[in-house]
Design a protein around this motif. Structure first.
Motif, PDB file in Angstrom:
ATOM      1  N   ASN A  36     -15.780  33.392 -36.585  1.00 49.01           N
ATOM      2  CA  ASN A  36     -15.179  33.338 -35.244  1.00 49.01           C
ATOM      3  C   ASN A  36     -15.743  34.374 -34.276  1.00 49.01           C
ATOM      4  O   ASN A  36     -15.079  34.752 -33.323  1.00 49.01           O
ATOM      5  CB  ASN A  36     -13.654  33.466 -35.330  1.00 49.01           C
ATOM      6  CG  ASN A  36     -13.059  32.388 -36.188  1.00 49.01           C
ATOM      7  OD1 ASN A  36     -13.427  31.221 -36.093  1.00 49.01           O
ATOM      8  ND2 ASN A  36     -12.143  32.760 -37.060  1.00 49.01           N
ATOM      9  N   CYS A  37     -16.957  34.831 -34.541  1.00 49.93           N
ATOM     10  CA  CYS A  37     -17.664  35.678 -33.570  1.00 49.93           C
ATOM     11  C   CYS A  37     -18.421  34.715 -32.652  1.00 49.93           C
ATOM     12  O   CYS A  37     -19.627  34.502 -32.808  1.00 49.93           O
ATOM     13  CB  CYS A  37     -18.595  36.655 -34.286  1.00 49.93           C
ATOM     14  SG  CYS A  37     -17.736  37.872 -35.284  1.00 49.93           S
ATOM     15  N   TYR A  38     -17.697  34.137 -31.747  1.00 51.42           N
ATOM     16  CA  TYR A  38     -18.195  33.027 -30.937  1.00 51.42           C
ATOM     17  C   TYR A  38     -19.432  33.358 -30.121  1.00 51.42           C
ATOM     18  O   TYR A  38     -20.212  32.472 -29.802  1.00 51.42           O
ATOM     19  CB  TYR A  38     -17.100  32.521 -29.997  1.00 51.42           C
ATOM     20  CG  TYR A  38     -15.841  32.120 -30.710  1.00 51.42           C
ATOM     21  CD1 TYR A  38     -15.837  31.048 -31.598  1.00 51.42           C
ATOM     22  CD2 TYR A  38     -14.653  32.806 -30.508  1.00 51.42           C
ATOM     23  CE1 TYR A  38     -14.687  30.674 -32.264  1.00 51.42           C
ATOM     24  CE2 TYR A  38     -13.493  32.437 -31.169  1.00 51.42           C
ATOM     25  CZ  TYR A  38     -13.517  31.376 -32.045  1.00 51.42           C
ATOM     26  OH  TYR A  38     -12.385  31.011 -32.708  1.00 51.42           O
ATOM     27  N   LYS A  39     -19.615  34.609 -29.769  1.00 55.70           N
ATOM     28  CA  LYS A  39     -20.743  34.994 -28.911  1.00 55.70           C
ATOM     29  C   LYS A  39     -21.947  35.517 -29.691  1.00 55.70           C
ATOM     30  O   LYS A  39     -22.951  35.872 -29.093  1.00 55.70           O
ATOM     31  CB  LYS A  39     -20.293  36.030 -27.895  1.00 55.70           C
ATOM     32  CG  LYS A  39     -19.287  35.483 -26.896  1.00 55.70           C
ATOM     33  CD  LYS A  39     -18.927  36.504 -25.862  1.00 55.70           C
ATOM     34  CE  LYS A  39     -17.942  35.919 -24.862  1.00 55.70           C
ATOM     35  NZ  LYS A  39     -17.596  36.884 -23.826  1.00 55.70           N
ATOM     36  N   LEU A  40     -21.843  35.566 -31.010  1.00 56.50           N
ATOM     37  CA  LEU A  40     -22.957  36.057 -31.818  1.00 56.50           C
ATOM     38  C   LEU A  40     -24.151  35.126 -31.637  1.00 56.50           C
ATOM     39  O   LEU A  40     -24.086  33.946 -31.935  1.00 56.50           O
ATOM     40  CB  LEU A  40     -22.558  36.126 -33.297  1.00 56.50           C
ATOM     41  CG  LEU A  40     -23.589  36.699 -34.252  1.00 56.50           C
ATOM     42  CD1 LEU A  40     -23.933  38.146 -33.890  1.00 56.50           C
ATOM     43  CD2 LEU A  40     -23.088  36.616 -35.682  1.00 56.50           C
ATOM     44  N   ILE A  41     -25.243  35.684 -31.126  1.00 52.40           N
ATOM     45  CA  ILE A  41     -26.410  34.885 -30.764  1.00 52.40           C
ATOM     46  C   ILE A  41     -27.487  34.943 -31.838  1.00 52.40           C
ATOM     47  O   ILE A  41     -28.128  33.951 -32.134  1.00 52.40           O
ATOM     48  CB  ILE A  41     -26.996  35.385 -29.423  1.00 52.40           C
ATOM     49  CG1 ILE A  41     -26.002  35.156 -28.300  1.00 52.40           C
ATOM     50  CG2 ILE A  41     -28.318  34.708 -29.117  1.00 52.40           C
ATOM     51  CD1 ILE A  41     -26.391  35.831 -26.996  1.00 52.40           C
ATOM     52  N   SER A  42     -27.678  36.118 -32.427  1.00 48.06           N
ATOM     53  CA  SER A  42     -28.814  36.307 -33.320  1.00 48.06           C
ATOM     54  C   SER A  42     -28.425  37.049 -34.588  1.00 48.06           C
ATOM     55  O   SER A  42     -27.655  38.006 -34.549  1.00 48.06           O
ATOM     56  CB  SER A  42     -29.908  37.094 -32.596  1.00 48.06           C
ATOM     57  OG  SER A  42     -30.957  37.409 -33.479  1.00 48.06           O
TER      58      SER A  42
END
Length: 116
Positions: A36-42
């Protein structure tokens, strides 16, 4: 070692973990929870973070609902070099097409991905 970052909604990158994990060369078991770390990009830095550890035998990583991830290719490279790794549990629920595009060396067994 268990690192739980679940529900860190503002987390974009895990690059800061790279140096810390690189120093743990004798680590045999690692659990990373980024659910649920929705903004984790990389997660590119995981390749470098794990590459020095040849003792890792059990690895669990949870990236459920990390919808912003676009590639896990670096993770694939890192895991292919882990000769002692016998238990691998990955959770990428929420975007299965990404798994099959990059992790051709795994098979689904009871909702767990195990190294062949």
């Amino acid at each position: 070692l268990t690192l739980n970052f679940a529900n860190c909604y503002k987390l974009i990158s895990i690059e800061s973990l790279e140096n810390a994990l690189q120093t743990l060369v004798k680590l045999t078991s690692l659990i990373l929870n980024f659910a649920n770390c929705y903004k984790l990009i990389s997660i590119e830095s995981l390749e470098n973070a794990l590459k020095e550890n040849d003792e890792l035998t059990a690895l669990t990583m949870n990236f459920a609902n990390c919808h912003q991830l676009t590639s896990i290719q670096s993770l694939e490279k890192s895991l292919q070099k882990k000769e002692k790794l016998t238990i691998l549990t990955l959770n990428f629920s929420g975007f299965f097409s990404l798994i099959w595009r990059h992790l051709a060396f795994v098979v689904v067994v009871n909702l767990r991905l195990l190294i062949l």
